[in-house]
Design a protein around this motif. Structure first.
Motif, PDB file in Angstrom:
ATOM      1  N   TYR A   1      37.624 -35.656  82.058  1.00  0.00           N
ATOM      2  CA  TYR A   1      37.724 -36.957  81.375  1.00  0.00           C
ATOM      3  C   TYR A   1      37.950 -36.688  79.893  1.00  0.00           C
ATOM      4  CZ  TYR A   1      36.523 -41.388  79.222  1.00  0.00           C
ATOM      5  OH  TYR A   1      36.562 -42.534  78.468  1.00  0.00           O
ATOM      6  N   GLY A   2      38.845 -37.477  79.257  1.00  0.00           N
ATOM      7  CA  GLY A   2      39.108 -37.263  77.838  1.00  0.00           C
ATOM      8  C   GLY A   2      39.923 -38.376  77.222  1.00  0.00           C
ATOM      9  N   ASP A   3      40.278 -38.172  75.957  1.00  0.00           N
ATOM     10  CA  ASP A   3      41.145 -39.125  75.260  1.00  0.00           C
ATOM     11  C   ASP A   3      42.038 -38.373  74.277  1.00  0.00           C
ATOM     12  OD1 ASP A   3      39.568 -38.476  73.081  1.00  0.00           O
ATOM     13  OD2 ASP A   3      38.416 -40.323  73.130  1.00  0.00           O
ATOM     14  N   PHE A   4      43.053 -39.074  73.758  1.00  0.00           N
ATOM     15  CA  PHE A   4      43.977 -38.439  72.813  1.00  0.00           C
ATOM     16  C   PHE A   4      44.436 -39.457  71.784  1.00  0.00           C
ATOM     17  CE2 PHE A   4      46.559 -40.152  76.219  1.00  0.00           C
ATOM     18  CZ  PHE A   4      47.637 -40.713  75.569  1.00  0.00           C
ATOM     19  N   ASP A   5      44.827 -38.955  70.611  1.00  0.00           N
ATOM     20  CA  ASP A   5      45.389 -39.771  69.531  1.00  0.00           C
ATOM     21  C   ASP A   5      46.348 -38.884  68.755  1.00  0.00           C
ATOM     22  OD1 ASP A   5      46.043 -41.524  67.560  1.00  0.00           O
ATOM     23  OD2 ASP A   5      43.992 -41.821  66.824  1.00  0.00           O
TER      24      ASP A   5
ATOM     25  N   VAL B   1      46.478 -41.690  82.911  1.00  0.00           N
ATOM     26  CA  VAL B   1      46.228 -42.213  81.569  1.00  0.00           C
ATOM     27  C   VAL B   1      46.064 -43.727  81.665  1.00  0.00           C
ATOM     28  CG1 VAL B   1      47.141 -42.498  79.242  1.00  0.00           C
ATOM     29  CG2 VAL B   1      47.530 -40.361  80.487  1.00  0.00           C
ATOM     30  N   TYR B   2      44.997 -44.244  81.085  1.00  0.00           N
ATOM     31  CA  TYR B   2      44.774 -45.686  81.091  1.00  0.00           C
ATOM     32  C   TYR B   2      44.378 -46.136  79.677  1.00  0.00           C
ATOM     33  CZ  TYR B   2      39.739 -44.759  81.100  1.00  0.00           C
ATOM     34  OH  TYR B   2      38.482 -44.334  80.762  1.00  0.00           O
ATOM     35  N   ASP B   3      44.427 -47.433  79.471  1.00  0.00           N
ATOM     36  CA  ASP B   3      44.123 -47.995  78.155  1.00  0.00           C
ATOM     37  C   ASP B   3      45.005 -47.357  77.076  1.00  0.00           C
ATOM     38  OD1 ASP B   3      42.865 -49.733  76.442  1.00  0.00           O
ATOM     39  OD2 ASP B   3      41.191 -48.371  76.007  1.00  0.00           O
ATOM     40  N   GLY B   4      46.245 -47.029  77.471  1.00  0.00           N
ATOM     41  CA  GLY B   4      47.158 -46.393  76.526  1.00  0.00           C
ATOM     42  C   GLY B   4      47.829 -47.402  75.610  1.00  0.00           C
TER      43      GLY B   4
ATOM     44  N   THR C   1      47.975 -43.377  71.741  1.00  0.00           N
ATOM     45  CA  THR C   1      46.563 -43.102  71.949  1.00  0.00           C
ATOM     46  C   THR C   1      46.182 -43.631  73.328  1.00  0.00           C
ATOM     47  OG1 THR C   1      44.329 -43.366  71.068  1.00  0.00           O
ATOM     48  CG2 THR C   1      45.786 -45.273  70.913  1.00  0.00           C
ATOM     49  N   GLY C   2      45.114 -43.098  73.886  1.00  0.00           N
ATOM     50  CA  GLY C   2      44.692 -43.540  75.211  1.00  0.00           C
ATOM     51  C   GLY C   2      43.588 -42.652  75.752  1.00  0.00           C
ATOM     52  N   ARG C   3      43.126 -43.000  76.945  1.00  0.00           N
ATOM     53  CA  ARG C   3      42.118 -42.211  77.641  1.00  0.00           C
ATOM     54  C   ARG C   3      42.673 -41.772  78.992  1.00  0.00           C
ATOM     55  NH1 ARG C   3      36.977 -46.130  77.243  1.00  0.00           N
ATOM     56  NH2 ARG C   3      38.635 -47.728  77.399  1.00  0.00           N
ATOM     57  N   PHE C   4      42.060 -40.756  79.564  1.00  0.00           N
ATOM     58  CA  PHE C   4      42.579 -40.249  80.843  1.00  0.00           C
ATOM     59  C   PHE C   4      41.454 -39.599  81.643  1.00  0.00           C
ATOM     60  CE2 PHE C   4      43.016 -36.822  77.775  1.00  0.00           C
ATOM     61  CZ  PHE C   4      42.563 -35.703  78.464  1.00  0.00           C
ATOM     62  N   TYR C   5      41.698 -39.517  82.932  1.00  0.00           N
ATOM     63  CA  TYR C   5      40.838 -38.726  83.817  1.00  0.00           C
ATOM     64  C   TYR C   5      41.737 -37.909  84.736  1.00  0.00           C
ATOM     65  CZ  TYR C   5      41.748 -42.618  87.059  1.00  0.00           C
ATOM     66  OH  TYR C   5      42.340 -43.575  87.833  1.00  0.00           O
ATOM     67  N   SER C   6      41.189 -36.823  85.285  1.00  0.00           N
ATOM     68  CA  SER C   6      42.022 -35.927  86.076  1.00  0.00           C
ATOM     69  C   SER C   6      41.192 -35.238  87.159  1.00  0.00           C
ATOM     70  CB  SER C   6      42.674 -34.859  85.180  1.00  0.00           C
ATOM     71  OG  SER C   6      41.677 -34.048  84.578  1.00  0.00           O
TER      72      SER C   6
END
Length: 393
Positions: A303-307, A352-355, A319-324
């Protein structure tokens, strides 16, 4: 001397691998003659070889060097059996005889019965005199294969056989002729010395600390199979990362890891690399020998996020969050003492969700979100880890 018992002498060296294998040509010739006699009259599964490597009876179990020396000598004799008589290893049993004073001998007994299922066939040893290295080798045994033959022989003379039996060799001392090749006696426990245990008490390690070297180079360690990445980037800034792994039950481990980076190049708001990732990954090792080396498979849940922001004229970012979730396959190789290297590949799915896609406005220094998105991709990953193992018990 019994016809089916053969003794091979060693002269002690400073280290286990310095032991000198004495001239035992006469015993090997005697064994060859006897083996040729019985193999033509006995089915191939109707006999087996028992190797007994002796240590002196005043040796304490904590003296691991002597145990290691005994197993090393046993491996030499087993190799000679394979070389000289072409005996397969699954027809050779091994044990350590701590009952007598013939500490520089290895004895072979050719027993004309099928090998009992519970007999030990493995020989593990270390070529180092380091206590830790010896413990690692001996811990591969479920239990140190002691076989106090002298105790059983004495019991065989005074007790009748019972149905649950273990074959051992016996001989007629007066004539030197074999009176009875095998005697079935009950497997009774030898009185234990309460001050000692049958093998080392604690594992040499149960914790591993590792880091993936690839993100330290600024390279993202996973890529989408379709050639595109949700963040539009496959490389960025240096990414700090580390993992802790716990080993248990001879072949299983659980790893918790993190990866983090938040870097603005030259302090510019329009050029940012930010990512965080937390992963939990259980492993199963193909060889359940408590060494945790070689091939292993796992399941990585992340689980993580990026910007990320680029410095192109459009000054755009995502930007967004993701799970794998991914299946992993790794190989661990010792390098020096407690240091190891590990290579691992993975194949899985990342969602990726909430992107959000946005642009940066220099005038009011705000981010204006222009689009939202979700994205799912099959990804492949790779890691090259530097690993250090230690124990805390």
């Amino acid at each position: 001397m019994a016809k089916n018992v053969f003794r091979f002498a060693f002269s002690r060296g400073e280290d286990a691998y310095d032991d000198e294998y004495s001239d035992n040509a006469a015993e090997w010739q005697r064994l060859l003659v006897y083996y040729n006699e019985i193999r033509n009259t006995t089915q191939s599964g109707g006999y087996y070889f028992l190797i007994e490597s002796s240590i002196y009876n005043n040796v304490k179990e904590s003296d691991l060097i002597y145990l290691n020396q005994a197993t090393f000598r046993g491996s030499i004799i087993r190799s000679q059996l394979k070389l000289r008589l072409n005996i397969p290893f699954d027809q050779i049993a091994f044990c350590i005889d701590r009952s007598g004073d013939q500490g520089d001998q290895v004895r072979i007994t050719l027993i004309r019965e099928p090998m009992p299922f519970e007999m030990n066939k493995d020989i593990y040893y270390s070529l180092s005199n380091s206590r830790q290295d010896i413990i690692k080798a001996l811990l591969r045994y479920p239990e140190i294969p002691y076989y106090d033959l002298y105790y059983y022989e004495e019991k065989a003379k005074s007790e009748k056989p019972v149905s649950v039996a273990t074959p051992i060799a016996s001989s007629e001392k007066k004539t030197g002729i074999e009176k009875k090749t095998e005697i079935a006696v009950s497997r009774k426990k030898v009185p234990e010395n309460k001050n000692h245990t049958s093998h080392p008490e604690a594992n040499p390690f149960n914790i591993g600390i590792k880091t993936n070297l690839i993100p330290w180079l600024g390279v993202v360690p996973s890529w989408a199979l379709n050639g595109e990445d949700a963040s539009d980037y496959s490389k960025g800034a240096l990414m700090y990362n580390g993992a802790v792994e716990y080993y248990f039950a001879d072949r299983y481990s659980v790893e918790a890891s993190f990866l983090y980076s938040y870097a603005s190049f030259g302090g510019r708001a329009d050029n940012l690399w930010g990512i965080s990732l937390f992963t939990l990954e259980p492993h199963c090792w193909f060889a359940g020998d408590n060494t945790f080396r070689g091939l292993n498979a796992g399941l990585a849940l992340g689980y993580g996020d990026f910007d990320v922001r680029n410095n192109k004229p459009e000054k755009q970012g995502k930007t967004g969050r993701f799970y794998s979730a991914a299946f992993t396959l790794g190989y661990t190789l010792p390098v020096y003492r407690n240091f190891l290297i590990e290579g691992r590949v993975s194949l899985g799915y990342r969602n990726v969700y909430d992107g959000k896609g946005y642009r940066v406005d220099d005038n009011d220094r705000k981010n204006y979100y222009e689009s939202g998105f979700t994205d799912g991709q099959w990804v492949v990953g790779v890691s090259f880890n530097l690993l250090f193992r230690a124990g805390f018990r």
